[in-house]
Write an enzyme that holds these catalytic residues in place. Structure first.
Site, PDB file in Angstrom:
ATOM      1  N   ALA A  64       0.870  -1.184   0.000  1.00  0.00           N
ATOM      2  CA  ALA A  64       0.000   0.000   0.000  1.00  0.00           C
ATOM      3  C   ALA A  64       0.903   1.229   0.000  1.00  0.00           C
ATOM      4  O   ALA A  64       2.029   1.175   0.504  1.00  0.00           O
ATOM      5  CB  ALA A  64      -0.871  -0.006   1.245  1.00  0.00           C
ATOM      6  N   GLY A  89       0.641  -4.999   0.904  1.00  0.00           N
ATOM      7  CA  GLY A  89      -0.538  -5.056   0.035  1.00  0.00           C
ATOM      8  C   GLY A  89      -0.243  -5.690  -1.315  1.00  0.00           C
ATOM      9  O   GLY A  89      -1.148  -6.230  -1.956  1.00  0.00           O
ATOM     10  N   GLU A 138      -0.556  -9.261  -0.665  1.00  0.00           N
ATOM     11  CA  GLU A 138      -1.988  -9.520  -0.437  1.00  0.00           C
ATOM     12  C   GLU A 138      -2.761  -9.500  -1.754  1.00  0.00           C
ATOM     13  O   GLU A 138      -3.663 -10.313  -1.977  1.00  0.00           O
ATOM     14  CB  GLU A 138      -2.544  -8.493   0.549  1.00  0.00           C
ATOM     15  CG  GLU A 138      -1.983  -8.704   1.963  1.00  0.00           C
ATOM     16  CD  GLU A 138      -2.294  -7.548   2.900  1.00  0.00           C
ATOM     17  OE1 GLU A 138      -1.931  -6.399   2.553  1.00  0.00           O
ATOM     18  OE2 GLU A 138      -2.882  -7.782   3.962  1.00  0.00           O
ATOM     19  N   GLU A 155       4.478  -5.064   7.181  1.00  0.00           N
ATOM     20  CA  GLU A 155       3.718  -3.995   7.830  1.00  0.00           C
ATOM     21  C   GLU A 155       4.117  -3.783   9.286  1.00  0.00           C
ATOM     22  O   GLU A 155       4.058  -2.676   9.806  1.00  0.00           O
ATOM     23  CB  GLU A 155       2.203  -4.296   7.772  1.00  0.00           C
ATOM     24  CG  GLU A 155       1.589  -4.205   6.390  1.00  0.00           C
ATOM     25  CD  GLU A 155       1.622  -5.504   5.603  1.00  0.00           C
ATOM     26  OE1 GLU A 155       2.455  -6.384   5.908  1.00  0.00           O
ATOM     27  OE2 GLU A 155       0.818  -5.633   4.664  1.00  0.00           O
TER      28      GLU A 155
END
Ligand SMILES: CC(C)=CC(=O)SCCNC(=O)CCNC(=O)[C@H](O)C(C)(C)COP(=O)(O)OP(=O)(O)OC[C@H]1O[C@@H](n2cnc3c(N)ncnc32)[C@H](O)[C@@H]1OP(=O)(O)O
Length: 257
Positions: A65, A108, A111, A131
């Protein structure tokens, strides 16, 4: 539709999305996710598309992200905007999606790859959930999908330490379907997607649904679900065509009916 953060093309019956924010290692910001969802909406509606490939660059599938976009968010903002929830639309797609991963697939990015149905990795791929080093934890399914895919011991270790794993470890762990040389990654993923896209689309979609059901239900329920779909397949013209083609020793010509 003019896209700024992704490239969208079709290759025969395959839809191809290339993440394209090279200056930020394809960090996933809200614009990119919105454009990705729009592109996938288009491929889902397009009857001529039978499978989709999502890829990134040689250096990064996606480095997570966008930290710069995220860093000043407040709790009420994340809650009220239901931050990250729209990403999950990738996982809800009905047509099969292949993630072709070279370089970093972190946070992300990892993911996103796990939301896809098959991950094909270049020998340069590096997967991880870093993260924890940013003072948060995975928020786009990492603690859940990774644990189901590679098991608790390794998922826990990766999520708690932020360690990256290379392509070989990812293959050994069951995260990736196979490893190919980086130079062959896109061709290999497109070829795999084209093979799938040549099958009967409704049968492919039901098969995807049935495999995914294994993650959500008991074995007995899953077997029952599989059996119901399997029986339903005998109502399709493509089942008749597929079996007739075998008996006639010719290639099946599926009509998606
Ligand atoms: C989904 C949820 C809830 C969370 C997340 O995903 S959090 C993000 C998880 N990902 C990370 O923590 C990885 C962050 N990136 C890195 O650790 C490194 O960039 C690297 C190890 C992937 C690559 O290091 P390298 O030295 O080769 O490259 P950099 O100079 O660090 O990066 C180049 C360029 O890209 C920008 N960048 C990289 N990742 C992100 C990111 N996730 N968000 C925003 N920007 C990112 C990096 O800042 C640099 O840009 P500048 O030169 O303009 O600083």
């Amino acid at each position: 539709m003019a896209y700024e953060t992704i490239l969208v093309e079709t290759r025969g019956k395959v839809g191809l999305v290339t993440l394209n924010r090279p200056q930020a290692l394809n960090a996933l910001n809200s614009q990119l996710i919105s454009e990705l969802n729009t592109a996938l909406d288009g491929f889902e509606k397009d009857a001529g598309i039978g499978a989709i490939v999502i890829t990134g660059s040689e250096k990064a599938f996606a480095a997570g992200a966008d930290i710069k976009e995220m860093q000043n968010l407040s709790y009420p903002e994340t809650y009220l905007e239901d931050f990250i929830t729209s990403w999950d639309r990738v996982a809800g797609r009905r047509k099969p999606i292949i993630a072709a991963v070279a370089g970093f697939a972190l946070g992300g990015g990892c993911e996103l790859a796990m939301m896809c149905d098959i991950i094909i990795a270049a020998d340069t791929a590096k997967f991880g959930q870093p993260e924890i080093k940013l003072g948060v934890m995975p928020g786009a399914g990492g603690t859940q999908r990774m644990t189901r895919i590679i098991g608790k011991a390794k998922a826990m270790e990766l999520c708690l330490t932020g360690r990256m794993m290379g392509a070989e470890e990812a293959e050994r762990s069951g995260l990736v379907a196979r490893i190919v040389p980086a130079a062959e990654l896109l061709d290999d993923a497109l070829k795999t997607a084209a093979t799938i896209a040549d099958m009967s689309l409704p049968i492919v979609m039901m098969t995807k649904e049935s495999v995914n059901r294994a993650y959500e239900t008991t074995l007995a329920e899953g077997i029952r679900f599989e059996r119901r779909l399997f029986h339903a397949m005998f109502a399709t013209a493509d089942q008749k065509e597929g079996m007739a083609a075998f008996v006639d020793k010719r290639k099946a010509d599926f009509k998606n009916r």
